[in-house]
Scaffold this active site. Structure first.
Site, short mmCIF file in Angstrom:
data_model
loop_
_atom_site.label_atom_id
_atom_site.label_comp_id
_atom_site.label_asym_id
_atom_site.label_seq_id
_atom_site.Cartn_x
_atom_site.Cartn_y
_atom_site.Cartn_z
N ASP A 65 0.81 -1.22 0.00
CA ASP A 65 0.00 0.00 0.00
C ASP A 65 0.84 1.26 0.00
O ASP A 65 0.42 2.29 -0.54
CB ASP A 65 -0.95 0.00 1.20
CG ASP A 65 -0.20 0.14 2.51
OD1 ASP A 65 0.53 -0.80 2.89
OD2 ASP A 65 -0.32 1.19 3.17
N ASP A 68 5.82 0.37 3.22
CA ASP A 68 6.11 -0.83 3.99
C ASP A 68 5.79 -2.05 3.13
O ASP A 68 5.60 -1.94 1.93
CB ASP A 68 5.33 -0.83 5.31
CG ASP A 68 3.83 -0.62 5.09
OD1 ASP A 68 3.37 -0.77 3.94
OD2 ASP A 68 3.12 -0.31 6.06
N TYR A 217 -5.20 1.01 9.27
CA TYR A 217 -6.32 1.32 8.36
C TYR A 217 -7.63 1.07 9.08
O TYR A 217 -8.49 0.33 8.62
CB TYR A 217 -6.21 0.51 7.07
CG TYR A 217 -5.11 1.02 6.17
CD1 TYR A 217 -5.29 2.19 5.44
CD2 TYR A 217 -3.91 0.35 6.06
CE1 TYR A 217 -4.28 2.68 4.63
CE2 TYR A 217 -2.89 0.83 5.25
CZ TYR A 217 -3.08 2.00 4.53
OH TYR A 217 -2.08 2.49 3.74
N GLU A 471 5.91 9.83 2.66
CA GLU A 471 5.57 8.48 2.21
C GLU A 471 4.57 8.52 1.05
O GLU A 471 3.55 9.20 1.12
CB GLU A 471 4.96 7.67 3.37
CG GLU A 471 4.76 6.21 3.04
CD GLU A 471 4.38 5.37 4.25
OE1 GLU A 471 4.56 4.15 4.21
OE2 GLU A 471 3.90 5.95 5.25
#
Length: 490
Positions: A65, A68, A217, A471
């Protein structure tokens, strides 16, 4: 031409076709599984080839996603929905990149088909332990942290993840309808199964999976918006009103919950978690397009048209009822973490709604003020231009675009040397010096759009230790695919 001049030219005259091309290239850097022969970001290699084994299912493939190495079906499905919507609405402006967009979407939906292979009873929600993964700075190719499989089922439901997968597969079925009829039929069939599961066994994956998804999430807005969103996409994919009663029920439940709690989902929100504004814009399209004389849908059309208008009025900078915040330099500001996810999603939604209003010869009414649909186009363009360098820092927030862009992004594969350069294994904590280093990332994750400026300002700290700003994520890039495609063609 000097470097400074090149930056100014890039900022003032964005190359949307180039931005589109690079935004799609990014997805190749996020691929998990066995990479294809035509992989262009060659510093990435095969990874996570045993994913799903712990659960006795094949869950290889799909996308990491963000920076990571965990795979979450919920945001991955939203990424697919945004890619599909981009293709549906603006695929005609993609040119040769349309093939790349379809490849990016299919890499995602192939995984979602695997995640729903055990329906009608089970949907796979994620792969990988987020705590052990986040404890390491490790290349996906070296990954040796646990890869547990997390599922939702009839007794431990996850309506938000199944509802978003419904939307993704239904939308993708439309996107592939003209190029691969058999695949489109498969996607739509599975979307219907996923929606039955989501709607019949209602509950949140927050409760079913717990700290594996929260706080990473965690579904804050509840799952009723995904039930409405998924049903609306099924209506569009089937060109019918078959699912409208479920959509209406979900929206009624949302309104009742808002009244009971006093917390009202604001209409400026559209993201992997909150589908309210997106649902109203989609419904304002669908219900009018499928209307035939004699059908009693006027009450729905009126309500959803009003809600879609509200979205436009709260985001337009000139609107007397605006509630959306903007940085001094003009960037949409909604959240402290990965703010550009909202920037892209709202921009795509603005373009979709503007296209619909233009076709319907409609306008935007905010209080006593009226605006043409072109104002929504102007808003989306201002956001795209900001991302590509028309901002106070005169820097692009897309890696590899322009002469000045983020060099220290929070992304393990990008920040660690590739297998080509360092073929030996880099263990979990052996990657820490690369994380702490002030040197630029050795591998350019071309096309990645990072989280963005810091906390409502126009200041950006190019530091991989600040993931909220540095990120990239798949759900930041996905809606910008449609935005860049639109402006490349207009």
């Amino acid at each position: 031409m000097s470097t400074a001049m090149a930056s100014v030219v890039s900022a003032q005259n964005p190359d949307y076709k180039l931005a589109l091309s690079k935004s799609l290239l990014f997805f190749e850097g996020q691929r998990s599984g066995k990479l294809p022969p035509n992989q262009r970001l060659t510093w990435r290699k095969d990874s996570a080839l045993l994913d799903g084994q712990e659960g006795g299912v094949d869950l290889t493939g799909g996308y990491y996603d963000a920076g990571d190495n965990v795979k979450y079906s919920f945001p991955m499905a939203f990424t697919a929905t945004m890619l599909a919507w981009s293709i549906i609405e603006f695929g005609d402006g993609m040119g040769d990149e349309g093939v790349r967009a379809a490849e990016a979407l299919r890499w995602n939906t192939d995984f979602l088909l695997k995640a729903t292979a055990h329906l009608p009873n089970t949907v796979y929600a994620m792969v990988g332990n987020p705590y052990s993964d986040h404890n390491c700075w490790e290349r996906p190719e070296d990954m040796d942290t646990p890869r547990p499989v997390y599922a939702v089922n009839t007794t431990h439901p996850g309506s938000e993840v199944a509802g978003e997968i419904t939307a993704a597969l239904a939308a993708a079925s439309i996107a592939f309808r003209s190029s691969d009829t058999a695949y489109a039929r498969l996607l739509l069939s599975r979307a219907k199964q996923a929606y039955y599961f989501a709607n019949t066994y209602q509950g949140s994956y927050n409760d079913s999976i717990g700290d594996a998804v929260c706080p990473f999430y965690c579904d804050i807005s509840g799952y009723q918006d995904e039930l409405a969103w998924g049903g609306a996409w099924l209506n569009k994919a089937t060109n019918s009103q078959k699912y409208q009663k479920y959509v209406d029920k979900a929206i009624r439940n949302i309104k009742l919950m808002e009244e009971a709690t006093g917390y009202y989902n604001v209409d400026t929100e559209f993201s992997w978690d909150n589908k309210h504004a997106g649902t109203y814009v989609l419904l304002s399209q669908v219900l009018i397009y499928i209307y035939t004389p004699g059908e009693n849908i006027s009450k729905y059309v009126g309500h959803y048209k009003t809600e879609a208008q509200t979205f436009a009025c709260v985001v337009l900078p000139e609107s007397p009822t605006k509630t959306m915040k903007y940085t001094p330099g003009g960037l949409i500001y909604k959240t402290r973490s990965s703010n550009n996810q909202v920037t892209g999603a709202v921009s795509l939604l603005a373009l979709v709604y503007a296209k619909h209003l233009t076709q319907a010869k409609g306008t935007i009414t905010c209080g006593k003020t009226q605006f043409p649909p072109s104002k929504l186009v102007d808003l989306a363009k201002s956001q795209a231009d900001y991302i590509l360098g028309h901002n106070p820092l005169r820097m692009s927030y897309m890696v590899g675009y322009g002469s000045k862009f983020p060099q220290h992004i929070h992304h393990r594969a990008s920040a660690l040397p590739s297998l080509d350069v360092h073929p030996s294994f880099i263990a979990c904590k052996d990657g820490t010096p690369y994380y702490m280093s002030r040197k630029p990332n050795p591998n350019e994750l071309t096309g990645a759009i990072v989280g963005g400026p810091n906390n409502g300002t126009d200041y950006f700290d190019d530091d991989r230790k600040r993931p909220a700003q540095s990120e990239p994520t798949t759900y930041i890039n996905a809606p910008f695919v449609g935005v860049f495609a639109y402006f490349a063609n207009h």
